[in-house]
Design a protein around this motif. Structure first.
Motif, mmCIF file in Angstrom:
data_model
loop_
_atom_site.group_PDB
_atom_site.id
_atom_site.type_symbol
_atom_site.label_atom_id
_atom_site.label_comp_id
_atom_site.label_asym_id
_atom_site.label_seq_id
_atom_site.Cartn_x
_atom_site.Cartn_y
_atom_site.Cartn_z
ATOM 1 N N SER B 188 0.858 -1.189 0.000
ATOM 2 C CA SER B 188 0.000 0.000 0.000
ATOM 3 C C SER B 188 0.891 1.234 0.000
ATOM 4 O O SER B 188 2.032 1.186 0.449
ATOM 5 N N SER B 201 -1.143 3.961 -5.166
ATOM 6 C CA SER B 201 -1.857 2.871 -4.523
ATOM 7 C C SER B 201 -1.586 1.592 -5.297
ATOM 8 O O SER B 201 -1.222 1.620 -6.468
ATOM 9 N N VAL B 202 -1.709 0.482 -4.592
ATOM 10 C CA VAL B 202 -1.500 -0.816 -5.202
ATOM 11 C C VAL B 202 -2.892 -1.397 -5.443
ATOM 12 O O VAL B 202 -3.729 -1.348 -4.550
ATOM 13 N N HIS B 206 -3.149 -7.137 -5.064
ATOM 14 C CA HIS B 206 -1.858 -7.128 -5.754
ATOM 15 C C HIS B 206 -0.758 -6.612 -4.830
ATOM 16 O O HIS B 206 -1.025 -6.093 -3.762
ATOM 17 N N LEU B 207 0.462 -6.764 -5.290
ATOM 18 C CA LEU B 207 1.588 -6.105 -4.632
ATOM 19 C C LEU B 207 2.442 -5.473 -5.711
ATOM 20 O O LEU B 207 2.452 -5.930 -6.859
ATOM 21 N N GLY B 208 3.116 -4.396 -5.339
ATOM 22 C CA GLY B 208 4.012 -3.709 -6.267
ATOM 23 C C GLY B 208 5.416 -4.253 -6.075
ATOM 24 O O GLY B 208 6.007 -4.062 -5.019
ATOM 25 N N LEU B 211 9.647 -1.799 -5.082
ATOM 26 C CA LEU B 211 9.184 -0.519 -4.544
ATOM 27 C C LEU B 211 10.307 0.510 -4.463
ATOM 28 O O LEU B 211 11.487 0.166 -4.409
ATOM 29 N N PRO B 217 5.826 4.095 -6.950
ATOM 30 C CA PRO B 217 5.165 2.790 -6.995
ATOM 31 C C PRO B 217 6.168 1.716 -7.407
ATOM 32 O O PRO B 217 7.265 1.998 -7.859
ATOM 33 N N GLY B 218 5.761 0.459 -7.227
ATOM 34 C CA GLY B 218 6.603 -0.645 -7.683
ATOM 35 C C GLY B 218 6.712 -0.616 -9.197
ATOM 36 O O GLY B 218 6.004 0.108 -9.892
ATOM 37 N N ASP B 221 2.982 -4.490 -10.956
ATOM 38 C CA ASP B 221 1.982 -4.986 -10.018
ATOM 39 C C ASP B 221 1.708 -6.454 -10.324
ATOM 40 O O ASP B 221 1.374 -6.808 -11.455
#
Lengths: 569, 569
Positions: B188, B201-202, B206-208, B211, B217-218, B221
Motif C-alpha cells: 500500500s 496505490s496498489v 496485488h503487490l508492487g 518498490l 510505486p513498484g 503490479d
C-alpha cells in the motif's frame, strides 16, 4: 491490513517460529511461549503474556533486565492455563514465579489457574495485574491493561535482575501498577490476518478516545485535532488522574499502536514534553516508540509512571531484549561537554573590497532578486499545480522559500559589497533554505553567476553578463546532469542564454536583449509540455507529465520576464 | 495515513525537535541535522542522510558504532548542500568526512557540492553512494539506494569506530555497497502529512514489486501471494543477482516499510531463513524490523550483504543509536547450555488405582466426549456465525480444537483409569489446545466434573452425577466471574444443572433426567438472544449482540443434547 501470512489461523504460531529462529542465541521456545536463557544467580521468574498481535509485547521484551518468559496466545486471545503453566515451569529458577499481564477476563482466568497449579506443586506463584487505562473504568482495579504493561514489567524485571526476593518483586510490581496511568487515541482500526475488513473503524476526520488494544473501538469518537491539541488532551486528562501521592518525576511512554509512524510520535512528544515541564514535571528517560501494539492499528497512547526513588532506579536500569535495549555505558562514554560544530563560519567573514562597478552591479542584482521574489510569491500556487501533475507539487513552495531567503540576504548586504561576493551569499542562502533539487540548482547557479562577474572589474559590459549567464547555465548542467530536451529548467535557461548572447552580439542594449530573450524563454518553457522527462523521475510519472510544461522551466520564464522590468528602469 | 502533525509543511522540523529532546543526552542538533557527541579518540566522520519520512533512517542510526551525523531533509526531499556542509563541519573530528546516502539525483548534487566546499577548506571529503535496489536498474551504478543503505552505513560506522583512516573507511564503504543487494514489495502507498490521498496505490489483491522509498510505486503490479511464495520470490531474485565473488555467508535484513507489522516480518523471515539455508547460505545475525521506512507505506524488502571476514567483523560489531542497538555482552553472559523447562511432567504420571465403578464410568465419559466432538465438528460453522455477530467468530473453531484434543486423550487412556483422573487429563488437554476463554472454561469444568466423581467410589448414583454437574457449573462461575443472565454459557448450564437435579429428585433415570434437562438447556440458550452481555465485552459490542443467542450457551445446549443419545444406549 495484515498482508504477510500463510494460513491465517496459524499466524501466531508461524510468526513465533520466525521470531525464535531470529533470537535463537538468547531465547528458547517452550510449549506455550518463550523463555530467556538464564544468566548468573537464579532470580525470581517474571512471566508476562497475553495474546499475539501486540509485538513487541510480549515475547519481544524477554531478556536480561526484563521478563524471564512470555506466554504467547493466539491473536488477541488469552493463552491457555496450560501454556502459562508450561512457560512458568520453564522460566522458574527456584525462587518463585510472578505472572503479570493486562487486566482481561481470559488472562485473569488462565494465569490464575496456572498459578494454582504451580502452588499445588509447591512453587510460589504470584500475580500482578496491570490496570493502567484510565478510559476503561473509574475504579482503578477494573481498568484494562494497555501500554502501561511495559512500565510494570520493566519495574519487576529490573527488580528480579537485582536479585530481590519474590515478596519484594511482587511489592514493586503492585507499586509500579499503582503509579502508572495511560490514555490512548485510535486513528484507524486493525485487520486480523485473512480478514477483509478492520475490527472497527474510526469515522473520517475523527479519533477514538480511549482505545483498546484488541480491536476494541475507542469509548468516544471526537473530531481529529492537531498534534498540539492532542498532546494537551492526553496530558491534561492523565494529570487529572494522577495517583494521590504523585511526585514531580515521571517516566513517560509515547506508544505507537502499529501504523502510526515514529516521526509522528516524536512530533507528539515535543508537545507532551513541553506541557509536562510547564506543569512542573520532570520527564525521566522517556520512551517513544512501539512497545504495546495492536496489529496495524493507527493510534498512540501516553503512559506516565510517577516515580519514587525505587521506581526511578528500576526504570533507568539496563535491559537487553529483542525489541527493547537500554544501556547507559555507551552514552556515559560520550563527551557531553564537547564543542560541536564550527558551522558555516565563512558566512560571517566581511565582504572583500570591491570595485565601484561591482558594487553598483550589486544594486542591480538586489533589484532583480526583489522582482524575482515578487513573481515567485505571486505564482506560487500556479507553479505548485503544474508540478503536482507529475511531481510532488512543492515547486512553488520550494522556490518561494529560496527566494525569500535570498531576498533577506539581499536586503542586509553591507554597503559597497561586490556583485560576486553578494550573489555568492544570496545563492548559498537560497540553497540552504529552499531544500530540494530546484533549491540547490538555483542557489548554485546564482553563486556561479556572481563568481563569473567577480568583485573587481572596472566596468561590466553586456558581454560580461552573457558570460555570467552561461556560467549560470553551466552550473545547472554540471549539477543536474540534464541536457536540453530533458524537460527541466535548462529547456528554458539554455535558449534564454543563447538569445541573450545573440541580441547582445547584434548590438542590443542589455535591457532590450534580456527582454527579447525572456520571450524566448517563456515560449521554450511552454514548449516543454510536449517533452518526456529523462532525468530523476520514475517511468510512470514521466508518461503522466506529457501535456504539462515543466515547472522549473516555467518558473525560469516567469522570473527572467519579471527581472526584465527592473532592467528597463 | 500520516495523522499527527501541526503544520504539514513543517513536519520534518517539528518531528526532529521532538527527537532531539528525547535523545538530548547523546545527540546534538546542528543546523541541517544531528551529530553524535564524540567519545574517545577522534575518528573519521561518517555523515549519512537524505529526506525525512524514513525513520529510523537517517537520524535514528547516529551514535557510537554507526553514523557520526545525519543530514535531515524535508519529507522525501534531499537536504540542501548547505545542510550537508553544516552537519559535516559539526561531525568532523580532524580525520575527514565521508558522506553516504542512497543514489538519488538531488542527494548526489547536494552532498557533492558540500564535499566540494569542504575540500576547498582543506577538509578531506569523500562520497560513498548506496546502489542496492536490483529492481531499479540493471547496471549496478544506476540503481537506487533503499534498505541496503543500512548495511553500508553499518560497515562504515563500525570501521570508523575501529579507528581506521579515511582511505580504509571509504574502501570498506565501497566494498560493502558492492556486496549488498535489495528487493522489495509494496502492499500500500504512503500519505504525506496533510495530504488526503496516498502518493500511489496498489490495486486490490496485488503487490508492487520493486518498490521505491519515496512513494514511487513498484515497477510491476503482480497478484498478492502467501508468505512462503513471497519469500521464494525475494530470495530467488536476490540470489540470481548475487555479486560475482559471492561466498556462502550473508547478513540479511528483512525491512518493514512502515505499516507492515513486526510479526508479519518474523513470519516472512521464517521462510527466508529456510530458503537461504536450503540454498547453502548461512544467515549471519539477521536484522528483522524497520530500518529504512517510507512514511506509512505497507511493504517489506529483503537485503543481503555477502560477507567476507572483514565485512562480517563489522556487521557483528556493537553499535548504540536511538533506533539500533547491538551489544554482544548481555547475550554472551547467558548460559546457552542451561536445561530449560521441566514442562508438564505431571501428565506423564501413571493413572492411580481406580474402583471398578470409576473405571466403568470412564467408558461412559469417553462415549460422551466422542458425541461432543461429533456435534461440535458438525456445528463449527454455525457456532462461528453466531459468535461473529458480537465477537471474533472463533467460538466454533476454538470448541473444535478443544474437543479434538480432548478426544485424542480419551482415545488413548490406559486400561482401567478412573473417571476422575481421566476427565482431569481430558480437561487439561482441552484447555491447553483450545486457547481463549471458552477453552479454559470447558477444560476446567471437565476437570472439576471428574474431581467431583473421583476414582474410588464403589458405585455412582444419578445424585453423584448431579453433584458433579454442579461442580462443573461452579468452576465456570469461579473462573468466569459471570452470573445467570450475563449472556454466557452459564445461562444454559445452570438451568441444565437445576433441571437434571430436579428430574433425578423425582426418580427419573439418569438418561431420562439428562434428556429432559437438555431440552431445558436448548431453550435457555435460545432465550439468551434477548440478553445483553455484562462481562468481558466492550459496550458497543454488547448492544450489537442483542437479538442473537450467546454462542457459548448455544454450544452447551447442542453438546448436552448430543451426549443424551449416548446415555440412552
Amino acid at each position: 491490513m495484515t498482508t504477510i501470512f500463510d494460513n491465517p489461523d496459524e499466524f501466531a504460531e508461524d510468526q513465533l517460529e520466525g521470531f525464535l529462529d531470529l533470537y535463537a542465541d538468547r531465547l528458547r521456545g517452550v510449549p506455550g511461549g518463550v523463555v530467556t536463557l538464564p544468566s548468573g544467580e537464579p532470580q525470581v521468574a517474571v512471566v508476562i503474556g497475553g495474546g499475539s498481535g501486540h509485538y513487541p509485547a510480549f515475547a519481544g521484551t524477554v531478556g536480561p533486565g526484563l521478563a524471564t518468559g512470555a506466554v504467547v496466545g493466539n491473536i488477541f486471545t488469552s493463552p491457555s492455563a496450560a501454556q502459562a503453566y508450561s512457560v512458568a515451569k520453564a522460566a522458574e529458577q527456584g525462587r518463585g514465579v510472578i505472572f503479570s499481564f493486562g487486566n482481561y477476563a481470559g488472562d485473569n482466568m488462565n494465569f490464575g489457574i496456572a498459578a494454582e497449579r504451580l502452588r499445588k506443586e509447591g512453587i510460589d506463584a504470584r500475580i500482578v495485574v496491570v490496570t493502567d487505562d484510565i478510559a476503561s473504568a473509574d475504579e482503578t482495579e477494573r481498568r484494562r491493561g494497555i501500554a502501561g504493561d511495559f512500565s510494570v514489567f520493566k519495574a519487576m524485571g529490573a527488580a528480579a535482575a537485582e536479585g530481590l526476593d519474590i515478596d519484594e518483586v511482587e511489592r514493586i510490581g503492585l507499586a509500579s501498577n499503582a503509579a502508572t496511568r495511560t490514555l490512548g487515541v485510535a486513528f484507524s482500526g486493525c485487520t486480523m490476518p485473512g480478514a477483509d475488513s478492520p475490527l472497527f473503524s474510526v469515522p473520517d476526520g475523527h479519533l477514538g478516545l480511549g482505545l483498546g488494544i484488541h480491536g476494541e473501538p475507542g469509548i468516544e469518537d471526537i473530531p481529529l485535532m492537531r498534534a498540539n491539541e492532542l498532546a494537551e488532551l492526553l496530558v491534561s486528562r492523565l494529570l487529572a488522574a494522577a495517583p494521590a501521592d504523585a511526585g514531580p518525576r515521571v517516566a513517560p511512554i509515547v506508544n505507537g499502536l502499529g501504523t502510526t509512524k515514529y516521526e509522528e510520535l516524536f512530533l507528539l512528544w515535543r508537545h507532551i514534553a513541553r506541557l509536562l515541564r510547564e506543569a512542573g514535571y520532570e520527564p525521566v528517560e522517556p520512551e517513544v516508540g512501539e512497545l504495546v501494539t495492536s496489529l496495524d492499528m493507527g493510534g498512540a497512547s501516553l503512559t506516565l509512571q510517577w516515580l519514587d526513588g525505587e521506581l526511578e532506579r528500576l526504570w533507568r536500569a539496563d535491559a537487553y531484549t529483542p525489541a527493547y535495549r537500554k544501556q547507559r555505558a555507551p552514552i556515559d562514554a560520550l563527551d557531553a561537554d564537547a564543542v560541536i560544530g564550527a558551522g558555516d563560519g565563512a558566512e560571517d567573514a566581511a565582504a572583500p573590497e570591491a570595485s565601484a562597478a561591482a558594487a553598483r552591479l550589486t544594486g542591480v542584482a538586489v533589484d532583480a532578486i526583489r522582482a524575482l521574489h515578487a513573481v515567485v510569491e505571486e505564482k506560487e500556487d500556479e507553479l505548485g499545480r503544474i508540478d503536482a501533475v507529475a511531481g510532488d507539487g512543492d515547486h512553488g513552495r520550494g522556490m518561494l522559500k529560496g527566494a525569500s531567503a535570498a531576498l533577506a540576504v539581499a536586503d542586509s548586504l553591507p554597503e559597497g559589497a561586490g556583485v560576486g561576493w553578494s550573489l555568492g551569499r544570496i545563492g548559498r542562502s537560497w540553497a540552504a533554505n529552499a531544500g530540494g533539487t530546484s533549491g540547490v540548482l538555483w542557489g548554485a547557479a546564482l553563486e556561479a553567476l556572481g563568481a563569473s562577474l567577480g568583485d573587481t572589474a572596472d566596468e561590466y559590459t553586456a558581454a560580461d553578463l552573457a558570460d555570467a549567464i552561461d556560467a549560470f547555465c553551466e552550473s545547472i548542467v554540471d549539477l543536474g546532469r540534464a541536457s536540453l530536451g530533458d524537460k527541466t529548467l535548462l529547456d528554458a535557461a539554455l535558449p534564454f542564454a543563447e538569445a541573450f548572447r545573440a541580441g547582445v552580439g547584434k548590438g542590443a542594449s542589455t535591457a532590450a536583449a534580456w527582454r527579447a530573450a525572456s520571450t524566448v524563454a517563456v515560449d521554450a518553457a511552454a514548449a516543454t509540455a510536449e517533452l518526456r522527462p529523462r532525468v530523476g523521475r520514475a517511468r510512470p510519472l514521466a508518461e503522466k507529465s506529457v501535456g504539462t510544461p515543466d515547472a522549473g522551466a516555467t518558473s525560469f520564464g516567469m522570473i527572467v520576464t519579471a527581472v526584465a522590468d527592473t532592467l528597463d528602469r
